[in-house]
Structure formats: structure tokens, C-alpha cells
Design a protein around this motif. Sequence first.
Motif, short mmCIF file in Angstrom:
data_model
loop_
_atom_site.label_atom_id
_atom_site.label_comp_id
_atom_site.label_asym_id
_atom_site.label_seq_id
_atom_site.Cartn_x
_atom_site.Cartn_y
_atom_site.Cartn_z
N GLU A 25 17.06 -25.41 32.24
CA GLU A 25 17.68 -26.20 31.17
C GLU A 25 18.29 -27.50 31.65
OE1 GLU A 25 18.11 -21.80 30.15
OE2 GLU A 25 18.53 -23.03 31.91
N GLU A 46 22.91 -20.17 20.63
CA GLU A 46 22.11 -18.93 20.63
C GLU A 46 20.65 -19.23 20.30
OE1 GLU A 46 23.05 -15.90 21.63
OE2 GLU A 46 24.91 -16.91 22.19
N LYS A 100 19.05 -20.90 23.34
CA LYS A 100 18.76 -19.91 24.39
C LYS A 100 17.54 -19.07 24.03
CE LYS A 100 23.40 -19.56 26.25
NZ LYS A 100 24.57 -18.70 26.48
N LYS A 101 17.42 -18.69 22.77
CA LYS A 101 16.28 -17.88 22.34
C LYS A 101 14.98 -18.65 22.50
CE LYS A 101 14.28 -15.31 18.51
NZ LYS A 101 12.97 -15.51 19.08
N GLU A 105 9.67 -19.32 28.04
CA GLU A 105 9.78 -18.94 29.46
C GLU A 105 10.26 -20.07 30.36
OE1 GLU A 105 5.91 -17.39 30.36
OE2 GLU A 105 6.13 -15.73 28.97
N ASN A 140 13.76 -20.25 31.20
CA ASN A 140 15.11 -19.89 31.60
C ASN A 140 15.41 -20.43 32.99
OD1 ASN A 140 15.53 -18.42 29.27
ND2 ASN A 140 14.70 -16.56 30.15
N ASN A 167 1.24 -15.65 26.15
CA ASN A 167 2.59 -15.52 25.62
C ASN A 167 2.89 -16.59 24.57
OD1 ASN A 167 2.95 -13.35 27.32
ND2 ASN A 167 4.09 -14.51 28.85
N ILE A 218 14.38 -21.24 24.51
CA ILE A 218 14.11 -21.42 25.94
C ILE A 218 13.53 -20.13 26.52
CG2 ILE A 218 15.24 -21.73 28.19
CD1 ILE A 218 14.75 -24.34 26.64
N ASP A 219 14.05 -18.99 26.09
CA ASP A 219 13.51 -17.70 26.54
C ASP A 219 12.08 -17.50 26.02
OD1 ASP A 219 13.74 -15.11 27.81
OD2 ASP A 219 13.91 -14.28 25.78
N ASP A 220 11.85 -17.84 24.75
CA ASP A 220 10.52 -17.68 24.14
C ASP A 220 9.44 -18.47 24.88
OD1 ASP A 220 11.47 -15.98 22.17
OD2 ASP A 220 11.55 -17.52 20.61
#
Length: 93
Positions: free
Chosen positions: A19, A4, A7-8, A14, A16, A63, A10-12
Motif C-alpha cells: 500500500e 475497511e 483493505k478489502k 492480492e 497486501n 483470481n 487491496i486484499d481482493d
Amino acid sequence: MNKEKFKKIIDDVELNGLEKRKVNQLSGGQKQRIAVARALIKDPKLIIADEPTGNLDSETSHNIFNLFKKLSKECLVIAVTHDEELIKNLNWK
């Protein structure tokens, strides 16, 4: 490693969907964001970033600095940039 958390982060940054790519398949900007992600995965108490957005477009740069701003509530963030406009446009309140 906590999936988790991975994933967070990787999302932060940008990234996605990227991976499973190898480093030589990434652009310079993507590599730069991977460096940020690698630093964040270790829950640092201090982040020192020298031109962390040098190879990024203005939206992604904004960002990343917003991410640093959010992280600065939990740890010390020192970032160096020559992008005055980026810093002026961030809401530091």
C-alpha cells in the motif's frame, strides 16, 4: 475513503503489504492490479476491462477473473481476454 473497503479491495487484488509503495516500485502485474483496484474503489455500475490479466501469472489471472465473476452479481462486468484456457477453467455456475 472507508478504510475497511480499501483493505478489502487491496486484499481482493492480492496487493497486501504494498500500500505504501510508489508506482515506480511496482512490477507491471502489480500496476495492472492497482488499475483494477482503482476501478473498484468507486463502486462502479459497469466495469470494462481490456486484457486485465495480460501481465499476470495464471493463478493471479484466475483470481482476478473470479473477482470479476463475484462482482458481476452487483454490476455489469465486460472483460476481454485472449486466454481461452482461463475462461474455460472458471466455474460459471
